[in-house]
Design a protein around this motif. Structure first.
Motif, mmCIF file in Angstrom:
data_model
loop_
_atom_site.group_PDB
_atom_site.id
_atom_site.type_symbol
_atom_site.label_atom_id
_atom_site.label_comp_id
_atom_site.label_asym_id
_atom_site.label_seq_id
_atom_site.Cartn_x
_atom_site.Cartn_y
_atom_site.Cartn_z
ATOM 1 N N PHE A 403 -2.973 5.863 -32.390
ATOM 2 C CA PHE A 403 -2.279 7.087 -31.964
ATOM 3 C C PHE A 403 -1.980 7.097 -30.464
ATOM 4 C CE2 PHE A 403 -6.843 7.969 -31.863
ATOM 5 C CZ PHE A 403 -7.016 8.516 -30.594
ATOM 6 N N VAL A 404 -2.267 5.990 -29.783
ATOM 7 C CA VAL A 404 -2.055 5.937 -28.331
ATOM 8 C C VAL A 404 -0.857 5.041 -27.998
ATOM 9 C CG1 VAL A 404 -3.069 5.332 -26.092
ATOM 10 C CG2 VAL A 404 -4.494 6.367 -27.862
ATOM 11 N N VAL A 405 0.116 5.594 -27.244
ATOM 12 C CA VAL A 405 1.301 4.838 -26.840
ATOM 13 C C VAL A 405 1.294 4.639 -25.321
ATOM 14 C CG1 VAL A 405 2.616 5.688 -28.823
ATOM 15 C CG2 VAL A 405 2.776 6.915 -26.627
ATOM 16 N N THR A 406 2.272 3.881 -24.838
ATOM 17 C CA THR A 406 2.345 3.569 -23.408
ATOM 18 C C THR A 406 3.099 4.662 -22.656
ATOM 19 O OG1 THR A 406 2.637 1.291 -24.173
ATOM 20 C CG2 THR A 406 2.847 1.687 -21.796
ATOM 21 N N GLY A 407 2.558 5.108 -21.549
ATOM 22 C CA GLY A 407 3.239 6.087 -20.699
ATOM 23 C C GLY A 407 2.806 5.861 -19.262
ATOM 24 N N SER A 408 3.729 5.902 -18.320
ATOM 25 C CA SER A 408 3.364 5.506 -16.949
ATOM 26 C C SER A 408 2.739 6.621 -16.126
ATOM 27 C CB SER A 408 4.602 5.007 -16.205
ATOM 28 O OG SER A 408 5.486 6.091 -15.951
ATOM 29 N N ASP A 409 3.135 7.890 -16.368
ATOM 30 C CA ASP A 409 2.791 8.972 -15.454
ATOM 31 C C ASP A 409 3.233 8.601 -14.036
ATOM 32 O OD1 ASP A 409 1.814 11.351 -14.442
ATOM 33 O OD2 ASP A 409 -0.299 10.754 -14.498
ATOM 34 N N GLY A 410 4.307 7.824 -13.945
ATOM 35 C CA GLY A 410 4.729 7.295 -12.646
ATOM 36 C C GLY A 410 4.945 8.372 -11.595
ATOM 37 N N SER A 411 4.293 8.174 -10.465
ATOM 38 C CA SER A 411 4.444 9.102 -9.347
ATOM 39 C C SER A 411 4.470 8.277 -8.071
ATOM 40 C CB SER A 411 3.271 10.085 -9.322
ATOM 41 O OG SER A 411 2.046 9.377 -9.344
ATOM 42 N N ASP A 412 5.007 8.833 -7.012
ATOM 43 C CA ASP A 412 5.127 8.078 -5.769
ATOM 44 C C ASP A 412 3.752 7.715 -5.230
ATOM 45 O OD1 ASP A 412 7.848 8.125 -5.898
ATOM 46 O OD2 ASP A 412 8.042 9.963 -4.714
ATOM 47 N N GLY A 413 3.620 6.499 -4.769
ATOM 48 C CA GLY A 413 2.369 6.077 -4.153
ATOM 49 C C GLY A 413 1.408 5.384 -5.105
ATOM 50 N N HIS A 414 1.736 5.341 -6.402
ATOM 51 C CA HIS A 414 0.857 4.686 -7.373
ATOM 52 C C HIS A 414 1.657 3.547 -8.034
ATOM 53 C CE1 HIS A 414 -1.798 3.946 -10.752
ATOM 54 N NE2 HIS A 414 -2.663 4.868 -10.334
ATOM 55 N N PRO A 415 1.064 2.348 -8.135
ATOM 56 C CA PRO A 415 1.828 1.206 -8.677
ATOM 57 C C PRO A 415 2.305 1.395 -10.107
ATOM 58 C CG PRO A 415 -0.524 0.656 -8.431
ATOM 59 C CD PRO A 415 -0.298 1.960 -7.724
ATOM 60 N N ARG A 416 1.704 2.336 -10.840
ATOM 61 C CA ARG A 416 2.063 2.530 -12.251
ATOM 62 C C ARG A 416 3.541 2.890 -12.437
ATOM 63 N NH1 ARG A 416 -1.446 8.214 -12.582
ATOM 64 N NH2 ARG A 416 0.070 9.455 -11.427
ATOM 65 N N LYS A 417 4.136 3.532 -11.431
ATOM 66 C CA LYS A 417 5.547 3.909 -11.564
ATOM 67 C C LYS A 417 6.444 2.677 -11.679
ATOM 68 C CE LYS A 417 9.275 6.536 -9.354
ATOM 69 N NZ LYS A 417 9.617 7.546 -8.352
ATOM 70 N N TYR A 418 6.042 1.573 -11.086
ATOM 71 C CA TYR A 418 6.834 0.340 -11.070
ATOM 72 C C TYR A 418 6.255 -0.732 -11.985
ATOM 73 C CZ TYR A 418 9.505 2.092 -7.083
ATOM 74 O OH TYR A 418 10.336 2.824 -6.280
ATOM 75 N N GLY A 419 5.046 -0.477 -12.531
ATOM 76 C CA GLY A 419 4.379 -1.596 -13.180
ATOM 77 C C GLY A 419 3.749 -1.370 -14.542
ATOM 78 N N THR A 420 3.729 -0.127 -15.046
ATOM 79 C CA THR A 420 2.961 0.153 -16.260
ATOM 80 C C THR A 420 3.282 -0.761 -17.444
ATOM 81 O OG1 THR A 420 2.402 2.443 -15.758
ATOM 82 C CG2 THR A 420 2.625 1.882 -18.096
ATOM 83 N N PHE A 421 4.568 -0.868 -17.783
ATOM 84 C CA PHE A 421 4.916 -1.612 -19.003
ATOM 85 C C PHE A 421 4.671 -3.120 -18.846
ATOM 86 C CE2 PHE A 421 6.594 2.530 -19.688
ATOM 87 C CZ PHE A 421 6.555 2.724 -21.059
#
Ligand SMILES: [Zn+2]
Length: 520
Positions: A403-421
């Motif tokens: 039941f868990v999918v991929t989501g970045s929660d991308g925000s400025d200053g955190h690498p997840r915005k550019y790198g999650t997937f």
């Protein structure tokens, strides 16, 4: 009898003749020679994919089916998958900006659709936002929630009071209007002020409005740690909202934040499974990082101290008796966040703070971390922080759930915005084998489309929208780090958004083929 036979002859000719005469199906773009991972979870297979207009028109052996194409993309040795769908981003400003509307941080990750206005935030002017995107053009597809925190802020400001019946009606009307203008549901961020000032019953009243219009409920939990009602209490609250307001519940960035709740992933998974078995539609998303991203104030200040806004906070900090209580609460919150070394200032205009950890800042100022933090948040803008508070074991346990999918929660200053997937594929598929490639694609595309109610998206299937990513499995990787959070990902060779090539040979080609997506 005769007529039947004649019919069969004609039918046979119908099949044979075009083949004999060399009749061909012509497509606009043929993605040839790739390995298709179609989003369903089915094993990868060798297939060519044809695109006509904005839809997928053919999947199979193009040579055997005599497919011709205006343009051919050679995908030999590459993975061909549905463009990824990110259910949790903070891209409203990017998509509305003349400079950033390409949404490049996401395109380079293979993301073709983003959702924004999560965490109860974003503009309540849904129609105006979406019209702006339609007029200005957007690089990815995009859809929005109507944010409960913004709705409450519009009616009650930063007040912590309970609403009057008239104020409830006003909030209900804003949610209804947002849904009518195209929101796919209502988001909440009950951890954040002013959304946090709403009782569960108040939230249920608003969620019922979204439910009646076919929306879902997206929840940044009231507590992901041990701040107020606790992680387990907050999961139970979200499920109760789904049960009583009759709508699907999607838990944003599921995690166990801080040592107090480490290991509670097992309990949370158990509760969610039980709720799902009892008929409540509960799903979640997750980013593959051990640090969350928030603001210094949001991570350390108790919500009572923020009631009334920043001026009220400053007044409280000046009153010695209140200040003592404030500092004590902040000390407890800092402990929840795993201490001052775990907070890295990641986004601020103040270059003396950027990239520094709170313990270092306090040492330089010759004060305690909490006093330093209080001085920073009362002096001016509240800086963004990367907050290192998760453990790998909880992350992987949540990651493996269906039941868990991929989501970045991308925000400025955190690498997840550019790198999650790409990080998910590079680290958790290629390196650690926590997920198969097929499952990673499924939980980044088709499953997300189903959760969000996005029709004909998220699959490599005939008739589906041609949102397609072509990537190199061996080189697809994130480059963004906490020190350099805006480094673009690598490994996506081609990206089609609604049939339009947007990335070619790994480069953005200045195409703005994204569409505004609405639930209905
Ligand atoms: Zn959030």
């Amino acid at each position: 009898m005769k007529i039947t036979r004649l019919h069969s002859v004609i039918a046979a000719l119908g099949v044979l003749l075009p083949a004999l005469l060399g009749a061909q199906q012509r497509v606009d773009i043929l993605i040839r020679g790739g390995t298709v991972v179609d989003g369903s979870g089915a094993p990868r297979r060798r297939a060519d994919v044809g695109v006509t207009g904005d839809r997928i028109a053919f999947i199979g052996d193009a040579t055997a089916s005599r497919i011709t194409a205006a343009r051919t993309i050679d995908a030999t040795g590459l993975i061909v998958a549905p463009g990824f769908i990110d259910p949790h981003t903070h891209t409203q400003a990017d998509l509305s900006s003349p400079e950033r509307h390409a949404n490049l941080a996401y395109l380079m990750q293979g993301v073709t659709t983003v959702i924004t206005n999560n965490d109860g935030g974003g503009s309540i002017e849904i129609g105006r936002t979406l019209d702006g995107w339609r007029k200005g053009g957007i690089g990815t597809n995009a859809a929005v929630y109507i944010g409960q925190g913004s709705v409450r802020g519009a009616v009650l400001g930063m007040s912590a009071s309970a609403p009057t019946p008239a104020q409830i009606d006003s909030m209900r009307a804003i949610v209804a209007r947002g849904m009518d203008q195209g929101a796919i549901g209502m988001s909440t961020g009950l951890y954040y002020a002013p959304g946090s000032y709403a009782s569960t019953d108040e939230v249920i009243e608003l969620a019922k409005v979204a439910a009646a219009k076919g929306g879902l409920y997206d929840s940044h939990l009231r507590d992901e740690s041990s701040y107020t009602i606790g992680l387990v209490g907050a999961v139970n609250e979200a499920i109760r909202i789904g049960r009583e307001a009759h709508l699907p519940i999607h838990i944003s960035h599921i995690k166990a934040l801080g040592t107090d709740v480490w290991g509670q992933s097992d309990s949370v998974i158990g509760i969610v499974k039980k709720a799902r078995a009892s008929g409540v539609d509960v799903t979640a998303d997750q980013y593959p990082y051990t640090a969350s991203g928030t603001s210094l104030g949001a991570s350390l200040l108790p919500r009572w101290a923020e009631a009334g806004g920043r001026d009220s906070l400053r007044a409280r900090a000046k009153d010695p008796a209140i200040r003592a209580r404030l500092v004590a609460d902040m000390e407890a919150n800092l402990k929840r966040r795993n201490g001052a070394h775990s907070l890295l200032i990641s986004s601020t205009r103040d270059t003396s703070l950027l990239g520094k950890r709170l313990d270092e800042i306090a040492q330089r100022r010759n004060t305690t971390p909490v006093e330093a933090a209080l001085a920073i948040v009362t002096a001016g803008a509240d800086p963004g922080v990367a907050s290192f508070n998760m453990n790998e074991s909880d992350i992987e346990k949540f990651m493996k759930q269906d039941f868990v999918v991929t989501g970045s929660d991308g925000s400025d200053g955190h690498p997840r915005k550019y790198g999650t997937f790409p990080k998910l594929f590079h680290e958790y598929v290629e390196a650690k084998h926590v997920l198969t490639l097929e499952r990673a694609v499924q939980r980044s595309s088709a499953e997300t489309a189903d959760i969000l109610g996005l029709k004909d998206r998220g699959r490599i299937g005939k008739g589906a929208f041609a949102d397609v990513v072509v990537f190199d499995e061996s080189t697809f990787a994130d480059r963004s780090t906490y020190e350099q959070p805006t480094l673009l990902a690598v490994g996506v060779r081609y990206l089609l958004v609604n049939g339009t090539p947007t990335i070619e040979d790994g480069r953005f080609v200045n195409a703005f083929a994204g569409r505004v997506l609405t639930r209905r």
